[in-house]
Motif scaffolding. Structure first.
Motif, PDB file in Angstrom:
ATOM      1  N   UNK A   1       0.833  -1.201   0.000  1.00 43.10           N
ATOM      2  CA  UNK A   1       0.000   0.000   0.000  1.00 43.10           C
ATOM      3  C   UNK A   1       0.869   1.252   0.000  1.00 43.10           C
ATOM      4  N   UNK A   2       0.330   2.380  -0.428  1.00 36.94           N
ATOM      5  CA  UNK A   2       1.098   3.618  -0.516  1.00 36.94           C
ATOM      6  C   UNK A   2       1.793   3.951   0.796  1.00 36.94           C
ATOM      7  N   UNK A   3       3.000   4.538   0.658  1.00 33.91           N
ATOM      8  CA  UNK A   3       3.780   4.864   1.847  1.00 33.91           C
ATOM      9  C   UNK A   3       3.272   6.149   2.489  1.00 33.91           C
ATOM     10  N   UNK A   4       3.581   6.243   3.764  1.00 32.19           N
ATOM     11  CA  UNK A   4       3.234   7.432   4.544  1.00 32.19           C
ATOM     12  C   UNK A   4       4.500   8.170   4.918  1.00 32.19           C
ATOM     13  N   UNK A   5       4.383   9.451   5.183  1.00 33.82           N
ATOM     14  CA  UNK A   5       5.471  10.194   5.795  1.00 33.82           C
ATOM     15  C   UNK A   5       5.478   9.892   7.291  1.00 33.82           C
ATOM     16  N   UNK A   6       6.656   9.901   7.892  1.00 35.26           N
ATOM     17  CA  UNK A   6       6.759   9.637   9.328  1.00 35.26           C
ATOM     18  C   UNK A   6       5.916  10.635  10.112  1.00 35.26           C
TER      19      UNK A   6
ATOM     20  N   UNK B   1       0.446   9.830  16.704  1.00 33.79           N
ATOM     21  CA  UNK B   1      -0.761  10.621  16.487  1.00 33.79           C
ATOM     22  C   UNK B   1      -1.980   9.777  16.891  1.00 33.79           C
ATOM     23  N   UNK B   2      -3.062  10.433  17.289  1.00 34.55           N
ATOM     24  CA  UNK B   2      -4.257   9.686  17.714  1.00 34.55           C
ATOM     25  C   UNK B   2      -4.765   8.758  16.613  1.00 34.55           C
ATOM     26  N   UNK B   3      -5.189   7.571  16.986  1.00 35.19           N
ATOM     27  CA  UNK B   3      -5.815   6.638  16.058  1.00 35.19           C
ATOM     28  C   UNK B   3      -4.857   5.782  15.267  1.00 35.19           C
ATOM     29  N   UNK B   4      -3.521   5.896  15.524  1.00 36.16           N
ATOM     30  CA  UNK B   4      -2.558   5.098  14.784  1.00 36.16           C
ATOM     31  C   UNK B   4      -2.505   3.682  15.373  1.00 36.16           C
ATOM     32  N   UNK B   5      -2.858   2.669  14.599  1.00 35.62           N
ATOM     33  CA  UNK B   5      -2.799   1.284  15.042  1.00 35.62           C
ATOM     34  C   UNK B   5      -1.682   0.585  14.271  1.00 35.62           C
ATOM     35  N   UNK B   6      -0.654   0.153  15.007  1.00 30.78           N
ATOM     36  CA  UNK B   6       0.561  -0.365  14.384  1.00 30.78           C
ATOM     37  C   UNK B   6       0.569  -1.885  14.397  1.00 30.78           C
ATOM     38  N   UNK B   7       1.137  -2.440  13.311  1.00 35.24           N
ATOM     39  CA  UNK B   7       1.418  -3.875  13.295  1.00 35.24           C
ATOM     40  C   UNK B   7       2.918  -4.137  13.338  1.00 35.24           C
TER      41      UNK B   7
ATOM     42  N   UNK C   1      -1.774  -1.328  10.560  1.00 37.63           N
ATOM     43  CA  UNK C   1      -2.553  -2.549  10.383  1.00 37.63           C
ATOM     44  C   UNK C   1      -3.299  -2.591   9.059  1.00 37.63           C
ATOM     45  N   UNK C   2      -3.533  -1.417   8.452  1.00 33.63           N
ATOM     46  CA  UNK C   2      -4.232  -1.403   7.160  1.00 33.63           C
ATOM     47  C   UNK C   2      -3.275  -1.622   5.987  1.00 33.63           C
TER      48      UNK C   2
END
Length: 737
Positions: free
Chosen positions: A359-364, A391-397, A448-449
């Motif tokens: 999936x597309x990358x994010x900036x840190x 940041x609020x709502x960040x769910x990490x895998x 996680x997405x």
């Protein structure tokens, strides 16, 4: 060119008597300037006329070869007098050798009246310059082939070089001269075999060892022309490379593309990599090597397929197992002229291939609030605890921390990490630094997405931490080098430093000293914690030391403890040919706006020849144009050291200092440029604009005298920028200025 003196009147009439007899001379003694002619033969012809030659009983020709200091009668066997049908008297004199000769006549009549002989110091009235030697010509006026600047190559220690002469040229004697240092010194080459068959000519050259040689010819036909022997400093007429051994070279010396340090991103795992060897070289043996730990270990890509694309460029097809960053290098050889060996453990990759099919990358910064981009930390322990806040709502895998110890040139994933949350809810990551130094850090988060932040290879650090377990209170700290290292002159090393609080921002200066000599500035105006890539001078020594200097709150310079002694090895001699090859590549890449690649090529040129003036100046301008004024200053300073007394070099140093906000230092350099003298009108305009900027900065800092000096320098320039002069006049008249 005239070959005689003709048409000079002996006087109105042939009169007897000492008073009037001087009128017999071609021109009266003391009445005219001397007449000078050049002769290509040893026979000098003089004509004179008289209304009645019968009254002359005796004629004497006087000759001087020292401008009249002494005079001698011409030997009778060297002079001949004769009468022409047109009434002119012809005097033929044969000189003994080439030189400058002066002549005067003495006559005696039937009554024994005689004109006076010349006295010591009398100037001759006729001067003959005799040059019977051959015409001195450059070699390109004698040879048709080879042309000047041509290069030959040989796979043995002998070479057959054909040559042809220009039309209407002949050759008698010839000598071949050779140089190994581009003309600094020359010597005759013995053992040359000269071949001639009809119009076909060739020379067979033999040398004792591999290398690049310069050659020129001394030649003559014995009478008409002469190509003289070369003098120290004369450039070679042609070059020849003799290569009999199997040279091991670096990949970056063989490839023009991709450049070393390139980062290529692919959206699929089947990779097509195109590469371009220099000079159209073709490898007969090829192997692709891959690393996933920045060169710690390497594996051969046995499934790689080697092809040629539609444009005729060689390429390699290979597959990578997963998304991520891979280091890639090539093992190449043609079994004759070059060999690029397999990479050893620890060798940095030639380029980085990034595979991003997910999936597309994010900036840190999309994932964390802190630390901020560019934030700097210090640690007095090698166990570093770094706070971060999602940041609020960040769910990490998954989460990773990547570390660089060389300013971002190479990255590695940190091992033995500990992620934790304190009782107060502060999230931390702990890692172990291997030694004191500056470390760039970058987070990689996987959501996680499926979205993820980028692997940092080829990217700048997100934040920095300076690890110093021994802190000198109140002083800057030079983290690396410590001393005891052994470096090679001209090859880039990384310097690191930090400072406690209380020092002015961007006041850092780096300096070095050789053999306990004075400290030489490398550059200044740097951040108070950071890295700097620097090429030490090519001067063999066991005692090179470095130090870092900063300004405290009062503006006082405070220096770190110098490093310990560092040994510098120096190559046997500058590799000028290699330096020029890299310089041309750098110039091409700069023209293509591939600035990072051009910097790499300029650095290679300076590794081969650290005093290459054009390379120093051009790499400085690339850094200047890219906004890296500290690096630009370093190279402008080195260029100034090579071009001592150059107004242009001093002006360039001043421009860089001004961009670093160091108006006082900039003014001193620009003053030097104006004092030396700036002949280029465009540079005068640029200097006047820089002086105006310095004046404004100094005025804003309360340095009124400095601002006034800057304005006066603008007025002293013959061709300043008109707007700069007008604004300087307004600044000078402003109240309180």
């Amino acid at each position: 060119m005239r070959s005689d003196f003709g048409g000079y009147s002996m006087g109105k009439a042939l009169l007897f008597g000492a008073i009037l007899f001087s009128l017999l001379l071609p021109f009266p003694i003391g009445a005219q300037e001397s007449m000078e002619r050049k002769f290509k033969t040893p026979e000098i012809v003089i004509y004179y006329t008289a209304k009645d030659e019968s009254g002359v009983q005796e004629r004497i020709l006087w000759v001087t070869s020292d401008g009249g200091a002494t005079w001698q009668k011409a030997d009778k066997d060297r002079v001949a007098w004769s009468e022409n049908a047109d009434g002119k008297t012809r005097v033929l004199y044969r000189v003994p050798s080439d030189g400058r000769y002066g002549f005067l006549f003495q006559f005696k009549d039937a009554l024994s009246n005689m004109t006076p002989p010349p006295q010591a110091g009398d100037k001759p009235r006729l001067v003959a310059v005799v040059e019977t030697g051959p015409e001195i010509v450059p070699l390109e006026m004698a040879l048709e082939i080879p042309t000047k600047g041509f290069s030959f190559s040989s796979r043995s220690l002998s070479l057959r070089v054909p040559y042809t002469l220009k039309k209407d040229r002949a050759v008698g004697t010839k000598t071949l001269w050779v140089t190994r240092d581009e003309g600094t010194s020359w010597e005759k080459l013995s053992g040359v075999e000269w071949l001639e068959s009809g119009e076909a000519r060739a020379m067979v050259i033999s040398v004792k060892e591999d290398g690049v040689y310069g050659f020129t010819l001394e030649m003559s036909d014995g009478k008409g022309y002469l190509v003289p022997a070369p003098k120290p400093g004369d450039a070679p007429y042609f070059h020849a490379s003799f290569i009999t051994k199997f040279p091991v070279v670096k990949l970056e010396d063989i490839l023009t593309d991709p450049a070393k340090g390139s980062v290529l991103t692919f959206r699929k795992r089947d990779i097509k990599l195109t590469y371009r060897p220099i000079d159209g070289r073709k490898a007969t043996s090829r192997k692709l090597w891959i690393t996933e730990d920045t060169g710690g270990t390497w594996r051969a890509a046995d499934d790689a397929e080697w092809l040629t694309d539609a444009a005729g460029n060689p390429c390699v097809l290979f597959s990578l197992p997963r998304d991520g960053a891979y280091g890639v290098t090539l093992e190449l050889t043609d079994d004759e002229t070059f060999s690029v060996p397999a990479p050893a453990a620890g060798a940095l990759p030639h380029l980085v291939v990034k595979v991003e099919t997910s999936a597309p990358t994010l900036a840190v910064t999309d994932v964390i609030e802190t630390p901020k981009v560019g934030q700097k930390y210090t640690s007095s322990s090698r166990t570093v605890r770094l706070p971060y806040k999602l940041r609020p709502g960040m769910e990490l895998s998954g989460k990773e921390l990547w570390v660089t110890a060389d300013g971002g040139r190479s990255w590695g994933k940190a091992n033995r990490l500990e992620w934790s949350t304190t009782a107060e809810g502060v999230t931390l990551v702990r890692f172990e630094a291997p030694s004191d130094g500056n470390y760039g850090l970058a987070f990689r988060f996987i959501l996680r997405d499926g979205r993820a932040t980028q692997i940092p290879c080829g990217l700048p650090a997100h934040c920095w931490v300076a690890v110093a377990t021994v802190v000198a209170s109140g002083h800057p700290i030079l983290l690396k080098p410590k001393g005891g290292e052994e470096w090679t002159g001209g090859q880039v090393v990384v310097l690191q430093w930090m400072s406690p609080n209380g020092f002015k921002e961007k006041s850092t200066a780096l300096s070095y000293s050789v053999d306990d000599g004075p400290w030489t500035l490398i550059t200044k105006g740097l951040e108070n914690m950071g890295f700097y890539r620097w090429a030490p001078p090519s001067k063999a020594t066991a005692k090179l030391r470095l130090r870092v200097t900063m300004l405290d709150g009062s503006g006082k310079e405070i220096s770190s403890e110098p490093s310990g002694n560092i040994a510098i090895r120096v190559p046997a001699s500058a590799d000028v040919a290699s330096a020029k090859r890299h310089f041309y590549q750098a110039t091409l890449r700069r023209a293509q706006r591939k600035y990072d690649e051009s910097i790499v090529s300029y650095e290679k040129a300076l590794e081969s020849w650290d005093a290459y003036p054009e390379a120093l100046n051009d790499i400085a301008f690339v850094h200047y144009e890219q906004g890296d004024f500290g690096k630009a200053l370093e190279y402008f300073l080195r260029a100034r050291d090579v071009n001592r007394g150059s107004a242009t070099a001093s002006a360039h140093v001043g421009f860089a200092l001004l961009r670093l906000g160091l108006a006082g230092d900039a003014l001193r350099e620009l003053e030097t440029a104006v004092a030396v003298g700036i002949s280029d009108r465009r540079l005068q305009g640029k200097v006047s604009v820089a002086l105006l900027e310095a004046a404004r900065m100094l005025a804003g800092e309360g340095e009124k005298e400095g601002a006034a000096r800057a304005c006066r320098l603008i007025f002293d320039l013959p061709a300043p920028d008109p707007d700069a002069r007008r604004l300087a006049e307004e600044l000078s008249k402003a109240p309180g200025k």
